[in-house]
Design a protein around this motif. Sequence first.
Motif, PDB file in Angstrom:
ATOM      1  N   VAL A 123       0.865  -1.176   0.000  1.00  0.00           N
ATOM      2  CA  VAL A 123       0.000   0.000   0.000  1.00  0.00           C
ATOM      3  C   VAL A 123       0.905   1.231   0.000  1.00  0.00           C
ATOM      4  O   VAL A 123       1.526   1.548   1.005  1.00  0.00           O
ATOM      5  N   PHE A 124       0.976   1.877  -1.158  1.00  0.00           N
ATOM      6  CA  PHE A 124       1.775   3.084  -1.290  1.00  0.00           C
ATOM      7  C   PHE A 124       0.836   4.268  -1.101  1.00  0.00           C
ATOM      8  O   PHE A 124      -0.093   4.466  -1.897  1.00  0.00           O
ATOM      9  N   ASP A 125       1.077   5.024  -0.043  1.00  0.00           N
ATOM     10  CA  ASP A 125       0.174   6.089   0.369  1.00  0.00           C
ATOM     11  C   ASP A 125      -0.138   7.047  -0.776  1.00  0.00           C
ATOM     12  O   ASP A 125       0.752   7.647  -1.370  1.00  0.00           O
ATOM     13  N   GLY A 126      -1.439   7.161  -1.082  1.00  0.00           N
ATOM     14  CA  GLY A 126      -1.893   8.045  -2.135  1.00  0.00           C
ATOM     15  C   GLY A 126      -1.802   7.456  -3.532  1.00  0.00           C
ATOM     16  O   GLY A 126      -2.251   8.073  -4.495  1.00  0.00           O
ATOM     17  N   GLU A 127      -1.217   6.276  -3.653  1.00  0.00           N
ATOM     18  CA  GLU A 127      -1.080   5.639  -4.967  1.00  0.00           C
ATOM     19  C   GLU A 127      -1.918   4.370  -5.061  1.00  0.00           C
ATOM     20  O   GLU A 127      -2.753   4.241  -5.947  1.00  0.00           O
ATOM     21  N   THR A 128      -1.668   3.415  -4.169  1.00  0.00           N
ATOM     22  CA  THR A 128      -2.426   2.158  -4.192  1.00  0.00           C
ATOM     23  C   THR A 128      -3.383   2.070  -3.004  1.00  0.00           C
ATOM     24  O   THR A 128      -4.009   1.042  -2.796  1.00  0.00           O
ATOM     25  N   GLY A 129      -3.452   3.126  -2.237  1.00  0.00           N
ATOM     26  CA  GLY A 129      -4.313   3.178  -1.066  1.00  0.00           C
ATOM     27  C   GLY A 129      -3.869   4.317  -0.180  1.00  0.00           C
ATOM     28  O   GLY A 129      -3.055   5.156  -0.586  1.00  0.00           O
ATOM     29  N   PHE A 130      -4.379   4.336   1.027  1.00  0.00           N
ATOM     30  CA  PHE A 130      -3.942   5.335   1.991  1.00  0.00           C
ATOM     31  C   PHE A 130      -3.483   4.635   3.256  1.00  0.00           C
ATOM     32  O   PHE A 130      -4.113   3.661   3.698  1.00  0.00           O
ATOM     33  N   LEU A 131      -2.395   5.127   3.815  1.00  0.00           N
ATOM     34  CA  LEU A 131      -1.868   4.604   5.066  1.00  0.00           C
ATOM     35  C   LEU A 131      -2.115   5.622   6.173  1.00  0.00           C
ATOM     36  O   LEU A 131      -1.994   6.827   5.949  1.00  0.00           O
ATOM     37  N   THR A 132      -2.469   5.105   7.333  1.00  0.00           N
ATOM     38  CA  THR A 132      -2.696   5.969   8.482  1.00  0.00           C
ATOM     39  C   THR A 132      -1.826   5.487   9.634  1.00  0.00           C
ATOM     40  O   THR A 132      -1.357   4.343   9.645  1.00  0.00           O
ATOM     41  N   ASP A 133      -1.614   6.365  10.598  1.00  0.00           N
ATOM     42  CA  ASP A 133      -0.925   5.961  11.812  1.00  0.00           C
ATOM     43  C   ASP A 133      -1.857   5.055  12.611  1.00  0.00           C
ATOM     44  O   ASP A 133      -3.085   5.211  12.568  1.00  0.00           O
ATOM     45  N   VAL A 134      -1.282   4.133  13.344  1.00  0.00           N
ATOM     46  CA  VAL A 134      -2.067   3.203  14.153  1.00  0.00           C
ATOM     47  C   VAL A 134      -2.963   3.983  15.113  1.00  0.00           C
ATOM     48  O   VAL A 134      -2.499   4.868  15.836  1.00  0.00           O
ATOM     49  N   GLY A 135      -4.261   3.685  15.074  1.00  0.00           N
ATOM     50  CA  GLY A 135      -5.217   4.284  15.996  1.00  0.00           C
ATOM     51  C   GLY A 135      -5.637   5.705  15.680  1.00  0.00           C
ATOM     52  O   GLY A 135      -6.384   6.306  16.449  1.00  0.00           O
TER      53      GLY A 135
END
Length: 171
Positions: A138-150
């Motif tokens: 998961v590449f943030d903004g490319e294949t999805g979005f990543l968030t910080d835990v919690g």
Amino acid sequence: FTSSEESRIEAHKRYPLKEDAYPVLASIGAMENRKGQIIILQAVKMLLDAGKLPNIHVMFVGEGPDEHMLQEVTKVYGLEDYVSFFRFTREPNYVFDRIDILAFPSFYKEGLPNVLLEAMSMGVPVISTALAGIPEVVFDGETGFLTDVGNVEQFADAIEKITKNPDTCLE
């Protein structure tokens, strides 16, 4: 995992929701604390309380020790019209054909979850936490979005970003 018109029709039969439900998010798999599904409910409540995404809907597909707690929190938050619970399935392709976003806010103890790869193979954008092997696919903004835990705010923001531009994470 591939999508077709026939499988989309079947998906709507298996997972009936309000016709105007959008975006439809899903959490697929074990309902247990480490999977962080409470973040999904908190993000949805935050969005609704802010008057955003009035037709949002969440599907929890699976089972586990947190299922009852998630059902109770749904009631406490007043989200009964926005959340549905479905039993475990060995045919998750129908879930992917029914949803707009895969929600995977795990807290800990992940490797590289297959559900992320399956969703992406079906052209479904994902929102997940940046831990373990997840940032490898998961590449943030490319294949999805990543968030910080919690981080509920980041999760809610990612839902909005994908909803505003559904093609954002389909590379």
